[in-house]
Design an enzyme around this catalytic site. Structure first.
Site, PDB file in Angstrom:
ATOM      1  CD  GLU A  45      -1.234   0.173   3.683  1.00  0.00           C
ATOM      2  OE1 GLU A  45      -1.711   1.268   4.019  1.00  0.00           O
ATOM      3  OE2 GLU A  45      -1.520  -0.898   4.230  1.00  0.00           O
ATOM      4  CG  ASP A  90       3.902  -3.262   6.103  1.00  0.00           C
ATOM      5  OD1 ASP A  90       3.051  -3.656   6.925  1.00  0.00           O
ATOM      6  OD2 ASP A  90       3.699  -2.305   5.332  1.00  0.00           O
TER       7      ASP A  90
END
Length: 338
Positions: A117, A186
Site C-alpha cells: 500500500e 510489513d
C-alpha cells in the site's frame, strides 16, 4: 483479524457474503451503502458501516477488497482481514517504521517485505538519512490499486529513493548481494493458505534475512494481535522464534482502533538497543520531516511494557515457527480455498 468479508444492506434484513462456494469473491461492487462484517473468531464479528466498495478482486495470491467506510475512511482488506484504514493507519505504520530507524545510529538503506500500500515506504522516506528504500511486494494487483486509490501515498510512490520490486521477498533477498541497515516485515498475518507464513520462520530469519543486515542492522516485523485474549495466536510465537536468531529482541504494542485490538511488533538486532525517551524525541526532531501523529519517546517506552498476562506468555512461550509447524490466526488464504 478475520476470515469472511460480508456486506449487509443498510436495512439489516439479509446479508451478502462475498465468497462463493469455491472461496472466490463474487462481484457485488454495485453495493452503494451497507455494512462490512469481518469474522474475528468463531463467535465474534466486527462491523463497519459503508459508503461503498471501491475495489474487489482475487489476485493470484490473495482476496483483495478496498472499502470506503463511514467511520474509518478507506480501508484495505486482504484475505478477509483488515490491513489498514485511512484514519488510523498512522498508528500502525509509525510504530512499524520509526522505532528501528530511530534506534539505528545512521540508517541509510531499508528493505521492506510487503508494504504494497506504500505507507511503510512513506514513513521511511521521511527520515533525512535514508538514501534507498526497497519495497518488495509479491502482489502486483495490490500495489496497483493502492497507488490508484490511496492518494496519501502517491508522493512516496513517485520518490526517486523508492525502488519498487514485485517479487517474493524471500527470493528477492536471496538474489541480492547488497546488505541493508533496516529490514522491515510489513507482511500480511500468517493465515493458512496465505502467501507469506514462511517469512515468519526460524530458517528464513536465520539463513536468509539476518545475513542481509549490515553491522548494527535492525530487523522489525509486525507480529499480529497482542491483546489480552489474542496474543497467543501468533505474537508470542513470532517473538520466541526471533529470539532464537537475534541476541537482542524488543517487543512493543499499541491499540489500533480499526483492528479492534492491541497490535504487536518485534524489533531485533545483534547489537544492544539504547532506548531513552529524551534521546528519541531529539532524534525525531532532527531526523524526521514533519510531525509524527502518534509516536514520541515516552509513548514508545511505555509501549514496550507488556501487561502481566502477555509478559508471562512471552516468558514461557516454547513454539518456534518452522515450515512444518506454523501457527495461524483465524482465517484462510486463497491457496486454502483452491
Amino acid at each position: 483479524m478475520g476470515e469472511a468479508v460480508e456486506f449487509y444492506p443498510s436495512n439489516g434484513v439479509s446479508g451478502i457474503n462475498n465468497r462463493n462456494d469455491s472461496g472466490k469473491i463474487n462481484d457485488e461492487s454495485h453495493i452503494k451503502c451497507g455494512w462490512y462484517e469481518e469474522v474475528i473468531d468463531d463467535n465474534l464479528k466486527w462491523s463497519f458501516a459503508l459508503n461503498g466498495v471501491l475495489h474487489k478482486g482475487t489476485s493470484q495470491y490473495q482476496d483483495i477488497v478496498l472499502l470506503d467506510t463511514k467511520h474509518f475512511g478507506k480501508a484495505l482488506v486482504i484475505d478477509g482481514k483488515m490491513q489498514s484504514a485511512e484514519v488510523d493507519e498512522f498508528i500502525y505504520h509509525e510504530c512499524l517504521i520509526h522505532p528501528p530507524l530511530l534506534c539505528h545510529p545512521n540508517p541509510k538503506t531499508i528493505f521492506i517485505m510487503g508494504g504494497g500500500e506504500g505507507s511503510a515506504a512513506r514513513e521511511a522516506l521521511r527520515h533525512n538519512s535514508i538514501e534507498k528504500v526497497v519495497m518488495c511486494d509479491i502482489d502486483q494487483e495490490v500495489v496497483d490499486f493502492c497507488r490508484r486509490y490511496l492518494t496519501v501515498n502517491q508522493e512516496a510512490f513517485r520518490n526517486k529513493k523508492l525502488n519498487l520490486v514485485i517479487n517474493d521477498a524471500k527470493a528477492e533477498l536471496e538474489r541480492r548481494n547488497e546488505k541493508f541497515d533496516i529490514i522491515v516485515g510489513d507482511l500480511a498475518d500468517p493465515v493458512e493458505g496465505g502467501p507469506c507464513y514462511q517469512l515468519y520462520t526460524k530458517s528464513f530469519y536465520e539463513r536468509i534475512l539476518k545475513p542481509k543486515l549490515n553491522v548494527n542492522g535492525i530487523f522489525v516485523t509486525q507480529a499480529g494481535p497482542a491483546g489480552i485474549f489474542t496474543h497467543k495466536e501468533v505474537f508470542s510465537s513470532i517473538y520466541n522464534t526471533i529470539k532464537q536468531v537475534f541476541k537482542y529482541v524488543v517487543v512493543y504494542a499499541a491499540h489500533v482502533p480499526s483492528f479492534a485490538d492491541t497490535w504487536g511488533w518485534v524489533m531485533a538486532s545483534d547489537q544492544p538497543f539504547s532506548i531513552n525517551a529524551e534521546e528519541i524525541d531529539k532524534k525525531i526532531d532532527k531526523r524526521i520531516d514533519g510531525e509524527l501523529l502518534y509516536l514520541n519517546g515516552a509513548s514508545f517506552i511505555s509501549s514496550t511494557t507488556m501487561n502481566k498476562s502477555v509478559s508471562l506468555s512471552l516468558l514461557h512461550e516454547t513454539h518456534i515457527y518452522t515450515e512444518d509447524d506454523a501457527r495461524f490466526i483465524h482465517g484462510h488464504g486463497v491457496a486454502y480455498h483452491n
